[in-house]
Scaffold this motif. Sequence first.
Motif, mmCIF file in Angstrom:
data_model
loop_
_atom_site.group_PDB
_atom_site.id
_atom_site.type_symbol
_atom_site.label_atom_id
_atom_site.label_comp_id
_atom_site.label_asym_id
_atom_site.label_seq_id
_atom_site.Cartn_x
_atom_site.Cartn_y
_atom_site.Cartn_z
ATOM 1 N N VAL A 159 60.476 51.206 37.836
ATOM 2 C CA VAL A 159 59.408 50.635 37.006
ATOM 3 C C VAL A 159 60.001 49.866 35.829
ATOM 4 O O VAL A 159 59.586 48.745 35.520
ATOM 5 N N VAL A 160 60.980 50.471 35.173
ATOM 6 C CA VAL A 160 61.620 49.829 34.017
ATOM 7 C C VAL A 160 62.332 48.549 34.438
ATOM 8 O O VAL A 160 62.262 47.521 33.748
ATOM 9 N N ALA A 161 62.999 48.596 35.582
ATOM 10 C CA ALA A 161 63.697 47.398 36.056
ATOM 11 C C ALA A 161 62.719 46.279 36.382
ATOM 12 O O ALA A 161 63.024 45.099 36.186
ATOM 13 N N TYR A 162 61.554 46.637 36.856
ATOM 14 C CA TYR A 162 60.553 45.641 37.272
ATOM 15 C C TYR A 162 59.865 44.991 36.074
ATOM 16 O O TYR A 162 59.720 43.778 36.011
ATOM 17 N N PHE A 163 59.444 45.826 35.121
ATOM 18 C CA PHE A 163 58.675 45.327 33.974
ATOM 19 C C PHE A 163 59.513 45.101 32.721
ATOM 20 O O PHE A 163 59.059 44.456 31.781
ATOM 21 N N GLY A 164 60.718 45.633 32.715
ATOM 22 C CA GLY A 164 61.509 45.600 31.495
ATOM 23 C C GLY A 164 61.256 46.855 30.678
ATOM 24 O O GLY A 164 60.289 47.588 30.895
ATOM 25 N N ASN A 165 62.107 47.085 29.718
ATOM 26 C CA ASN A 165 61.984 48.279 28.875
ATOM 27 C C ASN A 165 60.838 48.105 27.891
ATOM 28 O O ASN A 165 60.872 47.215 27.045
ATOM 29 N N GLN A 166 59.811 48.921 28.001
ATOM 30 C CA GLN A 166 58.634 48.823 27.147
ATOM 31 C C GLN A 166 58.363 50.166 26.490
ATOM 32 O O GLN A 166 58.791 51.219 26.968
ATOM 33 N N SER A 167 57.622 50.125 25.388
ATOM 34 C CA SER A 167 57.297 51.371 24.694
ATOM 35 C C SER A 167 56.370 52.235 25.540
ATOM 36 O O SER A 167 56.396 53.471 25.461
ATOM 37 N N CYS A 168 55.505 51.590 26.340
ATOM 38 C CA CYS A 168 54.662 52.322 27.270
ATOM 39 C C CYS A 168 54.258 51.369 28.392
ATOM 40 O O CYS A 168 54.389 50.146 28.264
ATOM 41 N N TYR A 169 53.761 51.954 29.490
ATOM 42 C CA TYR A 169 53.407 51.159 30.675
ATOM 43 C C TYR A 169 51.938 51.395 31.017
ATOM 44 O O TYR A 169 51.489 52.537 31.135
ATOM 45 N N ASP A 170 51.227 50.289 31.140
ATOM 46 C CA ASP A 170 49.796 50.372 31.420
ATOM 47 C C ASP A 170 49.593 50.538 32.924
ATOM 48 O O ASP A 170 49.616 49.576 33.677
ATOM 49 N N THR A 171 49.394 51.761 33.348
ATOM 50 C CA THR A 171 49.212 52.041 34.776
ATOM 51 C C THR A 171 47.754 51.995 35.195
ATOM 52 O O THR A 171 47.437 52.178 36.361
ATOM 53 N N ASP A 172 46.860 51.760 34.244
ATOM 54 C CA ASP A 172 45.430 51.824 34.523
ATOM 55 C C ASP A 172 44.824 50.437 34.536
ATOM 56 O O ASP A 172 45.089 49.614 33.677
ATOM 57 N N LEU A 173 43.958 50.176 35.506
ATOM 58 C CA LEU A 173 43.325 48.868 35.640
ATOM 59 C C LEU A 173 41.818 48.955 35.466
ATOM 60 O O LEU A 173 41.092 48.050 35.818
ATOM 61 N N VAL A 174 41.338 50.077 34.940
ATOM 62 C CA VAL A 174 39.897 50.275 34.851
ATOM 63 C C VAL A 174 39.317 49.759 33.551
ATOM 64 O O VAL A 174 38.233 49.216 33.501
ATOM 65 N N ILE A 175 40.067 49.892 32.472
ATOM 66 C CA ILE A 175 39.522 49.569 31.160
ATOM 67 C C ILE A 175 39.173 48.088 31.060
ATOM 68 O O ILE A 175 39.958 47.215 31.400
ATOM 69 N N GLN A 176 37.975 47.795 30.583
ATOM 70 C CA GLN A 176 37.518 46.439 30.295
ATOM 71 C C GLN A 176 37.804 45.459 31.435
ATOM 72 O O GLN A 176 38.612 44.537 31.308
ATOM 73 N N PRO A 177 37.127 45.618 32.573
ATOM 74 C CA PRO A 177 37.335 44.690 33.686
ATOM 75 C C PRO A 177 36.940 43.282 33.303
ATOM 76 O O PRO A 177 35.940 43.059 32.633
ATOM 77 N N SER A 178 37.748 42.312 33.727
ATOM 78 C CA SER A 178 37.466 40.923 33.398
ATOM 79 C C SER A 178 36.346 40.388 34.271
ATOM 80 O O SER A 178 36.030 40.924 35.324
ATOM 81 N N ASN A 179 35.732 39.280 33.822
ATOM 82 C CA ASN A 179 34.717 38.616 34.629
ATOM 83 C C ASN A 179 35.284 38.253 35.996
ATOM 84 O O ASN A 179 34.601 38.333 37.019
ATOM 85 N N ASN A 180 36.539 37.834 36.008
ATOM 86 C CA ASN A 180 37.160 37.394 37.246
ATOM 87 C C ASN A 180 37.281 38.533 38.240
ATOM 88 O O ASN A 180 37.069 38.379 39.437
ATOM 89 N N ALA A 181 37.662 39.718 37.730
ATOM 90 C CA ALA A 181 37.818 40.864 38.610
ATOM 91 C C ALA A 181 36.483 41.288 39.187
ATOM 92 O O ALA A 181 36.389 41.715 40.331
ATOM 93 N N ILE A 182 35.422 41.189 38.394
ATOM 94 C CA ILE A 182 34.094 41.522 38.898
ATOM 95 C C ILE A 182 33.697 40.561 40.005
ATOM 96 O O ILE A 182 33.169 40.962 41.044
ATOM 97 N N ALA A 183 33.979 39.279 39.805
ATOM 98 C CA ALA A 183 33.646 38.287 40.822
ATOM 99 C C ALA A 183 34.394 38.551 42.116
ATOM 100 O O ALA A 183 33.817 38.544 43.207
ATOM 101 N N TRP A 184 35.695 38.808 41.996
ATOM 102 C CA TRP A 184 36.463 39.053 43.222
ATOM 103 C C TRP A 184 36.105 40.400 43.832
ATOM 104 O O TRP A 184 36.124 40.579 45.041
ATOM 105 N N SER A 185 35.771 41.371 42.982
ATOM 106 C CA SER A 185 35.323 42.655 43.494
ATOM 107 C C SER A 185 34.105 42.460 44.393
ATOM 108 O O SER A 185 33.957 43.137 45.407
ATOM 109 N N TRP A 186 33.232 41.516 44.022
ATOM 110 C CA TRP A 186 32.073 41.225 44.860
ATOM 111 C C TRP A 186 32.507 40.585 46.165
ATOM 112 O O TRP A 186 32.172 41.063 47.254
ATOM 113 N N GLN A 187 33.263 39.507 46.081
ATOM 114 C CA GLN A 187 33.645 38.807 47.298
ATOM 115 C C GLN A 187 34.633 39.651 48.091
ATOM 116 O O GLN A 187 34.664 39.614 49.312
#
Length: 519
Positions: A342-370
């Motif tokens: 994970v660190v090699a992929y994203f680089g060394n970060q203070s924390c890693y956002d493993t969650d995609l639920v918070i504040q879904p974008s308009n785009n994600a809602i649209a694609w979620s539909w299609q």
Amino acid sequence: MYLPFTILLPFVFTILSPYFVSLTHSKVARLGISTTTRPTETVFASADNSDLNFFYYHQNLDHSTFTPKSYQTFRQRYVINAKHWAGSKANAPILAFLGEEASIESDLYVSFFQDNGPRLKALLVYVEGRTYVDGYGVTSVTGYYGKSVPFGSAEEALKNASTLGYLNAAQALADYAAILMHVKEKYSAKHSPIIVVGGSYGGMLAAWFRLKYPHIALGALASSAPLLYFEDTRPKFGYYHIITKVFKETSKRCYKTIRKSWKEIDRVAAKSNGLLILSKKFKTCAYSIEPYFDIKDFLDSIYAESVQFNGNPGDWVATLCNAIDNPPNRKNYVLDRIFAGVVAYFGNQSCYDTDLVIQPSNNAIAWSWQACKLWGCSEIVIPIGHDKHDTMFQTAPFNMTSFIDDCKSKYGVSPRPHWITTYFGIQDIKLILRRFGSNIIFSNGLADPYSVGGVLENVSGSVVAIKTLNGTHCQDLSSRRKDDPKWLVMQREKEIKTIESWISTYQKDLRGSTCHNKL
């Protein structure tokens, strides 16, 4: 099994029990021509913005009915670059990029256009689809896709199935047809041949556009288009088979570590404080702790995207496996090794956002539909699961019944898993397109997981498959580099020479028709 994105396609969201980390909602890389999870260098060559002219076209909301509501319009964006165009008097060609699930800004630097526009002396046209989605929610844009917003606002357009119902492939193709005819009229380019180009989902649209609107598009380049990845044309081996194969060939030790990690995550998650332990182990950001925490989805998406976009740029699978095989301080615990990846992929970060639920974008809602959990609460149902052949992952096959039930629960409508094959007629593509189709290039890299659903063999003399053994997703459309392998250089050259032959034949036919009319 529910697949939230892809690839091409975009990710949608999972809400888990706080006491169980499930593989049910694995995440495949989105359909699109470039990665979105990993910060990386600019993939595409830069263009002089002074050459770009932005326009809005007043597009009909509904092209298929003639009710009063269907005449409502929305503003759809398109961009013109006429710098190298030889002009309408020369009947010089038009290259049209059909927007996929990305805003038009990301399309403007597709290197196929930058590199070949001058060579063809072509007018470059970029059309933003009514289907743009940024599945990760990292960008805030308005509308179905980009700034092309039906119903006046994103909130209204994404409100429910009644408004989202206008988001489908047939409407998108009709949008492109209307704009391209408008462009030809605007530039007095009646006899300028149009070549449509698209990558991933946009590649599917390009091929379908050539089939549905042959009087508008002379030909199509469909890059990494999984046209045969539907219920009626399901491939024997699926998306994750390629991912398993690539990791295994890169490093058997890495492959075995990843394979072993899933059960270890289950074992830790079953503890009373298991999610807290996992959160600390993977340095997840504070808001990623239960109930929205799904470490398996996070890791699955990394492995999927690293293969799908490998070498575009960088050897990300090798980078991951090198870190997993050689973790810092020689830590041998399986999850320490996985976290090193994970660190090699994203680089060394203070924390890693493993969650995609918070504040879904308009785009994600649209694609979620299609797409509804990868694809299709409406139509694009791509049955991707973890099959028994996909040995780097726990087995969890695609379940159509559960998929349909989930769509009903989320939107109150049932998907039509057989509609795409009915509407576009691709069940027996060799038999049908040999006589019906022409002037389509299907380009695929066999190291792309979506290539299992691609057209990999020539259908006829003019419906051709150009494939490369080591190519990845839409790599042929990416920026030229000094260190490009010979096979990639040859692939791109073969594509453009094929397009040049179409244009040459058309110009001869046009001259013959003009002479005949004068007689």
